[in-house]
Each structure stands twice: as structure tokens, then as C-alpha cells.
Design an enzyme around this catalytic site. Structure first.
Site, mmCIF file in Angstrom:
data_model
loop_
_atom_site.group_PDB
_atom_site.id
_atom_site.type_symbol
_atom_site.label_atom_id
_atom_site.label_comp_id
_atom_site.label_asym_id
_atom_site.label_seq_id
_atom_site.Cartn_x
_atom_site.Cartn_y
_atom_site.Cartn_z
ATOM 1 N N ALA A 163 55.646 54.366 64.202
ATOM 2 C CA ALA A 163 55.240 55.271 63.126
ATOM 3 C C ALA A 163 53.724 55.443 63.085
ATOM 4 O O ALA A 163 53.207 56.556 62.924
ATOM 5 C CB ALA A 163 55.753 54.755 61.785
ATOM 6 N N TYR A 164 53.008 54.338 63.242
ATOM 7 C CA TYR A 164 51.544 54.383 63.245
ATOM 8 C C TYR A 164 51.030 55.261 64.387
ATOM 9 O O TYR A 164 50.205 56.167 64.180
ATOM 10 C CB TYR A 164 51.003 52.958 63.382
ATOM 11 N N ALA A 165 51.535 55.027 65.594
ATOM 12 C CA ALA A 165 51.061 55.781 66.749
ATOM 13 C C ALA A 165 51.451 57.246 66.655
ATOM 14 O O ALA A 165 50.681 58.131 67.066
ATOM 15 C CB ALA A 165 51.609 55.162 68.037
#
Length: 259
Positions: A163-165
Site C-alpha cells: 500500500a505504501y509503495a
């Protein structure tokens, strides 16, 4: 059109998340190069004021403002307050550079990532960058600079950061569109993508986990993980007049990680 401030007039750079980590290092690097800084913080007021004091000790002006970059509803009032601050402190109505740095890490496997985790990451790392930049456009000088922070994890995949990437990948696409749409104003827009860095990001895992630190060092061409001093000066250099012809680029600053 209005040009960015000339070399004898200090530039003003707004750095989000400037109270710690890479934001702090970027703010200090800009000040060491002769620029003034406005830094934002979400909750670490004391740490932010300590950075202000360090910058003032270098002979530059600095102000810290509270801002939650994940709360889009506050951006209009933040822009109003920023405009008043520029007039009061610098007798100017615009600033030169925007560095969208503020962020957080949230480790979770794809299969177990919750909607709340996803929404928080997207709100801070993508939606917040999009709409804060939009809100501040009238305050950025023509000929100014925007730098958006991304991550080396958009190029290589490390389980637990999907999700972060993905949110950072969206920022990289947004950067190219901003460069195209703001080019008529002479504003350059670039992405800086740090590799693994020893900070308190993600709970300080790169800094404090010796096994992970060594693993990442072994997969990096220069043989170690990064330090904040590897990133802040590079961002400050990208804001310098000599780099006026660089725009729409993703610049990875990782020491040659995973080549």
C-alpha cells in the site's frame, strides 16, 4: 512573469514533515546553503522548534507551522495562514520551493492490510500531496520548484509495503503531470526516491535491526545503507539554480541499491 528570487535574496522553502528524519535534514541542508525555511509538523512541536533554533543558529530565518498532511479539510486555512506568515516575516506574498516530504511507514502484508491502514497511507502520501500542492499553487512563485518524496520501493518490491509503495507510485505519476501542467509557469517538479535510510521511519527498522541493515548494505553498490546526510544535501542541490533544467524526473538516491 514573476521570476523566482534572485541569488542575493534568500529563497523560502516549505518542507512538510520537517521536524525529524529526512525532512529535518533537508531543512537544515537548505539553510546551510543560504535559504530560509518554513517547516511543518503534525504533533512534534518541540522537535520542530528545535529545528527552527538550529536553522536560526546558521543565520537563516525559519518558522514551524502545524499541519496534518492527511487532513485535506485543513489545507485552505493553512494556505491562508501561510500567506499571512509570508507577509509578516518576509514581506513577500509567495515562496520559492515546496518539498512534499511528510509521511509515515505502515508495515503489513497485502493479505492483511486493513482499509484503515490503506486510507491513512493514501491520504498522507498521495491525496495529501495532491491537494496540498493544489492549495498552495497561488503562493508558489513562477520559476519555482516542487520536490515530491517517493521511495526506492516503487522500483523493487519488498513484501509488507504494497500500500505504501503503491501510494508513492501514484506520486511519481503525479509528478510528471505536474511538470507538464506547471511548465508554463516555469515551475520544475521532480521526485526524489531514497533507498533504505537509517532514520526512525517505520519504527527505525533499518537503523535498529542489525540483520536487516547488513542485508540491505550487501545489496547496495556502495556497501552500506543510507544516512539522512546522503539525502538532504541532494534535495537542496536539486533546488539550486544550476538544476533549473531538470524536471519530471524520478531521481533515486540509494547508493546503487539492488542493481
Amino acid at each position: 512573469m514573476t521570476q523566482s528570487t534572485t541569488s542575493h535574496t534568500p529563497t523560502i522553502t516549505l518542507v512538510t514533515g520537517g521536524s525529524r528524519g529526512l525532512g529535518r535534514n533537508t531543512a537544515l541542508s537548505i539553510a546551510k546553503g543560504g535559504g530560509d525555511v518554513i517547516l511543518t509538523y503534525r504533533s512534534q512541536a518541540a522537535e520542530a522548534q528545535a529545528v527552527v533554533a538550529e536553522i536560526e543558529a546558521l543565520g537563516r530565518r525559519a518558522v514551524a507551522l502545524q499541519l496534518d498532511t492527511g487532513d485535506i479539510t485543513t489545507f485552505a486555512s493553512f494556505g491562508h495562514n501561510l500567506g499571512a506568515l509570508l507577509q509578516e516575516t518576509w514581506q513577500r506574498d509567495r515562496f520559492d520551493h515546496l518539498v512534499n516530504n511528510a509521511g509515515h511507514g505502515d508495515y503489513a502484508a497485502f493479505a492483511t492490510t486493513s482499509e484503515a491502514q490503506f486510507d491513512h497511507l493514501v491520504n498522507v502520501h498521495f491525496k495529501g500531496v495532491f491537494f496540498l500542492t493544489q492549495a498552495l499553487l497561488p503562493l508558489i512563485v513562477d520559476g519555482g520548484r516542487i520536490v515530491n518524496f517517493s521511495t526506492g520501493l516503487t522500483r523493487l518490491s519488498l513484501p509488507g509495503y504494497s500500500a505504501y509503495a503503491a501510494a508513492k507510485g501514484a506520486v511519481e505519476v503525479l509528478t510528471r503531470y505536474l511538470a507538464k501542467e506547471l511548465g508554463a509557469r516555469g515551475i520544475t517538479v521532480n521526485t526524489v526516491a531514497p533507498g533504505a535510510i537509517e532514520t526512525d521511519f517505520g519504527g527505525g527498522v533499518v537503523r535498529d535491526n542489525p540483520e536487516l541493515n547488513q542485508h540491505l548494505a550487501h545489496m547496495t553498490a556502495l556497501g552500506r545503507v543510507g544516512l539522512p546526510d546522503d539525502i538532504g544535501p541532494m534535495v537542496a542541490g536539486l533546488l539550486a539554480p544550476a538544476n533549473r533544467w531538470v524536471t519530471a524526473q524520478r531521481i533515486e538516491v540509494s547508493g546503487g541499491q539492488a542493481l
